[in-house]
Design a protein around this motif. Sequence first.
Motif, short mmCIF file in Angstrom:
data_model
loop_
_atom_site.label_atom_id
_atom_site.label_comp_id
_atom_site.label_asym_id
_atom_site.label_seq_id
_atom_site.Cartn_x
_atom_site.Cartn_y
_atom_site.Cartn_z
N GLU A 22 9.63 9.81 13.68
CA GLU A 22 10.65 11.40 13.95
C GLU A 22 9.63 11.90 12.76
O GLU A 22 9.93 13.25 13.75
CB GLU A 22 11.93 10.91 12.70
N SER A 23 9.28 12.04 11.92
CA SER A 23 8.59 13.20 11.63
C SER A 23 7.26 12.78 11.45
O SER A 23 7.37 11.70 10.19
CB SER A 23 9.38 13.39 10.29
N GLN A 24 6.04 13.54 11.26
CA GLN A 24 4.69 12.56 11.09
C GLN A 24 4.52 12.43 9.99
O GLN A 24 5.27 13.64 9.16
CB GLN A 24 3.75 13.08 12.08
N ILE A 25 3.88 11.58 9.12
CA ILE A 25 3.16 12.00 7.63
C ILE A 25 2.00 12.25 7.69
O ILE A 25 1.21 11.43 8.33
CB ILE A 25 3.90 10.92 6.81
N SER A 26 1.57 12.70 6.13
CA SER A 26 -0.28 12.41 5.99
C SER A 26 -0.15 11.51 4.85
O SER A 26 -2.12 11.45 4.68
CB SER A 26 -0.02 13.98 5.93
N VAL A 27 0.17 10.87 4.05
CA VAL A 27 0.07 10.15 3.30
C VAL A 27 1.35 8.82 3.87
O VAL A 27 2.15 8.90 3.52
CB VAL A 27 -0.05 10.49 1.83
N LEU A 28 0.46 7.37 3.36
CA LEU A 28 1.24 6.65 3.20
C LEU A 28 0.31 5.78 2.38
O LEU A 28 -0.19 5.06 2.24
CB LEU A 28 0.50 5.85 4.92
N PRO A 29 2.14 5.41 2.14
CA PRO A 29 2.25 4.60 -0.03
C PRO A 29 1.09 2.71 1.36
O PRO A 29 1.62 2.66 2.05
CB PRO A 29 2.74 4.25 -0.68
N VAL A 30 0.31 1.91 0.05
CA VAL A 30 -0.36 0.89 0.13
C VAL A 30 0.43 0.49 -0.83
O VAL A 30 0.38 0.20 -2.27
CB VAL A 30 -0.84 0.61 -0.01
N LEU A 31 1.08 -0.87 -0.29
CA LEU A 31 2.27 -1.40 -1.65
C LEU A 31 1.67 -3.44 -1.17
O LEU A 31 1.66 -3.51 -0.28
CB LEU A 31 3.30 -1.71 -1.21
N SER A 32 1.68 -4.57 -2.92
CA SER A 32 1.50 -5.59 -3.37
C SER A 32 2.59 -5.83 -3.76
O SER A 32 2.62 -5.52 -4.76
CB SER A 32 0.21 -5.77 -3.38
N ASP A 33 3.37 -6.87 -3.49
CA ASP A 33 4.47 -7.02 -4.42
C ASP A 33 5.49 -5.58 -4.76
O ASP A 33 5.34 -6.04 -5.85
CB ASP A 33 3.74 -8.18 -5.35
N LYS A 34 5.84 -5.12 -3.72
CA LYS A 34 6.97 -4.10 -3.94
C LYS A 34 6.62 -3.29 -5.00
O LYS A 34 6.59 -2.14 -5.81
CB LYS A 34 7.78 -4.68 -4.49
N GLN A 35 5.07 -3.14 -5.62
CA GLN A 35 4.57 -2.55 -6.04
C GLN A 35 3.04 -1.67 -5.39
O GLN A 35 2.48 -2.17 -4.82
CB GLN A 35 3.16 -3.20 -7.51
N ILE A 36 3.41 -0.15 -5.86
CA ILE A 36 1.51 0.66 -4.76
C ILE A 36 0.80 0.30 -5.88
O ILE A 36 0.78 0.35 -7.25
CB ILE A 36 2.69 1.86 -5.32
N VAL A 37 -0.15 -0.28 -4.96
CA VAL A 37 -1.50 -0.29 -5.05
C VAL A 37 -2.09 0.44 -4.70
O VAL A 37 -3.51 0.46 -5.24
CB VAL A 37 -2.09 -1.98 -4.71
N GLY A 38 -2.01 1.85 -3.67
CA GLY A 38 -3.04 2.52 -3.12
C GLY A 38 -2.10 3.59 -2.22
O GLY A 38 -0.97 3.44 -2.45
N VAL A 39 -2.81 4.83 -1.33
CA VAL A 39 -2.57 5.85 -0.69
C VAL A 39 -2.87 5.70 0.43
O VAL A 39 -4.81 5.29 -0.14
CB VAL A 39 -1.65 7.08 -1.40
N VAL A 40 -2.89 5.92 1.87
CA VAL A 40 -4.11 6.58 2.83
C VAL A 40 -3.82 7.99 3.46
O VAL A 40 -2.54 8.17 3.37
CB VAL A 40 -3.76 4.81 4.08
N ARG A 41 -5.16 8.46 3.17
CA ARG A 41 -4.50 9.27 4.00
C ARG A 41 -4.35 9.88 5.65
O ARG A 41 -5.90 8.61 5.53
CB ARG A 41 -5.31 10.84 3.22
#
Length: 51
Positions: A22-41
């Motif tokens: 519905e609303s675009q985002i510019s940063v996407l969190p990357v999760l592994s086992d419910k933990q943030i391990v990085g982001v994708v821009r």
Amino acid sequence: DYTYATENIMALDALDLMENRESQISVLPVLSDKQIVGVVRIHDLLNVIGK
């Protein structure tokens, strides 16, 4: 409703998650086992994909 990626996501799939909302985002969190391990821009994805 949270949008996130897992560590094995392909670049085109990540871009699709970021743009087709519905609303675009510019940063996407990357999760592994419910933990943030990085982001994708979106800027980095567009450079890799060549759009």
